[in-house]
Design a protein around this motif. Structure first.
Motif, PDB file in Angstrom:
ATOM      1  N   ARG A   7      38.517 -62.070  83.310  1.00 29.48           N
ATOM      2  CA  ARG A   7      37.567 -61.185  83.891  1.00 29.48           C
ATOM      3  C   ARG A   7      37.056 -60.272  82.985  1.00 29.48           C
ATOM      4  NH1 ARG A   7      40.083 -56.404  85.322  1.00 29.48           N
ATOM      5  NH2 ARG A   7      42.240 -56.474  85.079  1.00 29.48           N
ATOM      6  N   GLN A   8      37.792 -59.837  82.050  1.00 26.96           N
ATOM      7  CA  GLN A   8      36.939 -58.620  81.401  1.00 26.96           C
ATOM      8  C   GLN A   8      35.893 -59.344  80.291  1.00 26.96           C
ATOM      9  OE1 GLN A   8      40.224 -59.528  81.280  1.00 26.96           O
ATOM     10  NE2 GLN A   8      41.578 -57.681  81.369  1.00 26.96           N
ATOM     11  N   ASP A   9      35.943 -60.396  80.062  1.00 23.00           N
ATOM     12  CA  ASP A   9      34.752 -61.208  79.148  1.00 23.00           C
ATOM     13  C   ASP A   9      33.359 -60.713  79.874  1.00 23.00           C
ATOM     14  OD1 ASP A   9      36.780 -62.055  77.606  1.00 23.00           O
ATOM     15  OD2 ASP A   9      36.958 -63.902  78.464  1.00 23.00           O
ATOM     16  N   GLY A  10      32.581 -60.239  79.057  1.00 21.39           N
ATOM     17  CA  GLY A  10      31.111 -60.123  79.381  1.00 21.39           C
ATOM     18  C   GLY A  10      31.060 -58.551  79.862  1.00 21.39           C
ATOM     19  N   VAL A  11      31.924 -57.830  79.669  1.00 15.37           N
ATOM     20  CA  VAL A  11      31.912 -56.456  80.177  1.00 15.37           C
ATOM     21  C   VAL A  11      31.134 -55.554  79.059  1.00 15.37           C
ATOM     22  CG1 VAL A  11      33.940 -56.347  81.474  1.00 15.37           C
ATOM     23  CG2 VAL A  11      34.214 -55.765  79.391  1.00 15.37           C
ATOM     24  N   VAL A  12      30.725 -54.296  79.389  1.00 14.92           N
ATOM     25  CA  VAL A  12      30.044 -53.494  78.464  1.00 14.92           C
ATOM     26  C   VAL A  12      30.995 -53.144  77.639  1.00 14.92           C
ATOM     27  CG1 VAL A  12      29.134 -51.423  78.112  1.00 14.92           C
ATOM     28  CG2 VAL A  12      28.183 -52.722  80.050  1.00 14.92           C
ATOM     29  N   PHE A  13      30.614 -53.121  76.217  1.00 15.60           N
ATOM     30  CA  PHE A  13      31.733 -52.466  75.021  1.00 15.60           C
ATOM     31  C   PHE A  13      31.191 -51.371  74.717  1.00 15.60           C
ATOM     32  CE2 PHE A  13      32.481 -51.905  70.502  1.00 15.60           C
ATOM     33  CZ  PHE A  13      33.867 -52.003  70.497  1.00 15.60           C
ATOM     34  N   GLY A  14      31.899 -50.373  74.951  1.00 12.27           N
ATOM     35  CA  GLY A  14      31.543 -48.827  74.927  1.00 12.27           C
ATOM     36  C   GLY A  14      31.410 -48.409  73.587  1.00 12.27           C
ATOM     37  N   ASN A  15      32.023 -49.069  72.424  1.00 13.83           N
ATOM     38  CA  ASN A  15      31.861 -48.483  70.947  1.00 13.83           C
ATOM     39  C   ASN A  15      32.299 -47.170  70.953  1.00 13.83           C
ATOM     40  OD1 ASN A  15      31.239 -49.096  68.522  1.00 13.83           O
ATOM     41  ND2 ASN A  15      29.049 -48.138  68.742  1.00 13.83           N
TER      42      ASN A  15
ATOM     43  N   GLY B 246      25.476 -50.104  77.161  1.00 14.88           N
ATOM     44  CA  GLY B 246      25.199 -51.404  77.911  1.00 14.88           C
ATOM     45  C   GLY B 246      24.395 -52.435  76.788  1.00 14.88           C
ATOM     46  N   TYR B 247      24.260 -51.779  75.517  1.00 15.75           N
ATOM     47  CA  TYR B 247      23.707 -52.662  74.476  1.00 15.75           C
ATOM     48  C   TYR B 247      24.842 -53.886  73.947  1.00 15.75           C
ATOM     49  CZ  TYR B 247      21.577 -53.936  70.051  1.00 15.75           C
ATOM     50  OH  TYR B 247      20.979 -54.485  69.019  1.00 15.75           O
ATOM     51  N   TYR B 248      25.954 -53.311  73.981  1.00 14.41           N
ATOM     52  CA  TYR B 248      27.153 -54.328  73.536  1.00 14.41           C
ATOM     53  C   TYR B 248      27.840 -54.694  74.654  1.00 14.41           C
ATOM     54  CZ  TYR B 248      26.260 -52.338  68.886  1.00 14.41           C
ATOM     55  OH  TYR B 248      25.686 -51.854  67.946  1.00 14.41           O
TER      56      TYR B 248
ATOM     57  N   ARG C 161      38.241 -60.550  69.106  1.00 14.91           N
ATOM     58  CA  ARG C 161      37.145 -60.173  70.062  1.00 14.91           C
ATOM     59  C   ARG C 161      35.884 -60.533  69.412  1.00 14.91           C
ATOM     60  NH1 ARG C 161      41.062 -59.131  72.563  1.00 14.91           N
ATOM     61  NH2 ARG C 161      41.257 -57.364  74.287  1.00 14.91           N
ATOM     62  N   LEU C 162      34.895 -61.295  70.199  1.00 17.06           N
ATOM     63  CA  LEU C 162      33.604 -61.226  69.734  1.00 17.06           C
ATOM     64  C   LEU C 162      32.654 -60.296  70.293  1.00 17.06           C
ATOM     65  CD1 LEU C 162      32.512 -64.946  69.389  1.00 17.06           C
ATOM     66  CD2 LEU C 162      32.639 -63.327  67.534  1.00 17.06           C
ATOM     67  N   VAL C 163      32.153 -59.528  69.837  1.00 20.54           N
ATOM     68  CA  VAL C 163      31.145 -58.324  70.497  1.00 20.54           C
ATOM     69  C   VAL C 163      29.569 -58.691  70.202  1.00 20.54           C
ATOM     70  CG1 VAL C 163      30.415 -55.853  70.773  1.00 20.54           C
ATOM     71  CG2 VAL C 163      32.844 -56.521  70.443  1.00 20.54           C
ATOM     72  N   THR C 164      28.780 -58.835  71.372  1.00 19.28           N
ATOM     73  CA  THR C 164      27.364 -59.443  71.232  1.00 19.28           C
ATOM     74  C   THR C 164      26.476 -57.946  71.267  1.00 19.28           C
ATOM     75  OG1 THR C 164      27.252 -59.965  73.642  1.00 19.28           O
ATOM     76  CG2 THR C 164      27.933 -61.503  71.811  1.00 19.28           C
ATOM     77  N   GLY C 165      25.480 -57.916  70.673  1.00 15.68           N
ATOM     78  CA  GLY C 165      24.457 -57.036  70.769  1.00 15.68           C
ATOM     79  C   GLY C 165      23.143 -57.654  71.489  1.00 15.68           C
TER      80      GLY C 165
END
Length: 143
Positions: A79-87, A98-100, A117-121
């Motif tokens: 369920r956490q997949d796709g959430v905003v990564f706060g860096n 919201g960029y990542y 993890r994979l983090v996308t931009g």
């Protein structure tokens, strides 16, 4: 060209203050100025030049599965997949909130999400971490 930000100025001031002797502590006890300045020089948004680049095929096979799910728009196993990564660790380039977005890369044998993890931009950057955000490599997903 590096832009001088308030964060950079604050880090430099902290570094200079750390060099001053207080309560018997002198230069020997002060943190390294180089490490403080390096922290202050977080890359600007879009600047991936400081990251080692690897081919997706060189990562664990589960990273390829995750990248394919990202490109297909899911469905994702967590369920956490796709959430905003706060860096919050400030390792990735400094972009607006919201960029990542982050996605789990499964670790065989674990009963929890693990550290990978994979983090996308927003500009189709893919970053991989196997140590829960302490370090990242830039991933070429086209290979």
């Amino acid at each position: 060209m590096m832009t001088i930000t308030r964060r950079t100025v604050a880090a430099l001031l902290f570094a200079l203050l750390a060099l001053l002797p207080f309560g018997g502590a002198g230069l020997a006890a002060a943190p390294s100025v180089g490490s403080l300045v390096a922290f202050a020089q977080q890359p600007d948004c879009g600047d991936t030049s400081g990251f080692a680049q690897v081919d997706l095929s060189s990562l664990p096979p589960e990273a390829t599965v995750t990248a394919e799910l990202i490109q297909a728009g899911g469905p994702f196993p967590h369920r956490q997949d796709g959430v905003v990564f706060g860096n919050r660790e400030r390792v990735l380039p400094d972009c607006e909130r919201g960029y990542y977005h982050e996605y789990t890369v499964e670790t065989p044998g674990l009963s929890h999400r693990g550290a990978r993890r994979l983090v996308t931009g927003e500009n189709d950057e893919y970053f991989y971490t196997n140590d829960h955000y302490a370090s990242f490599v830039l991933v070429d997903v086209q290979s």
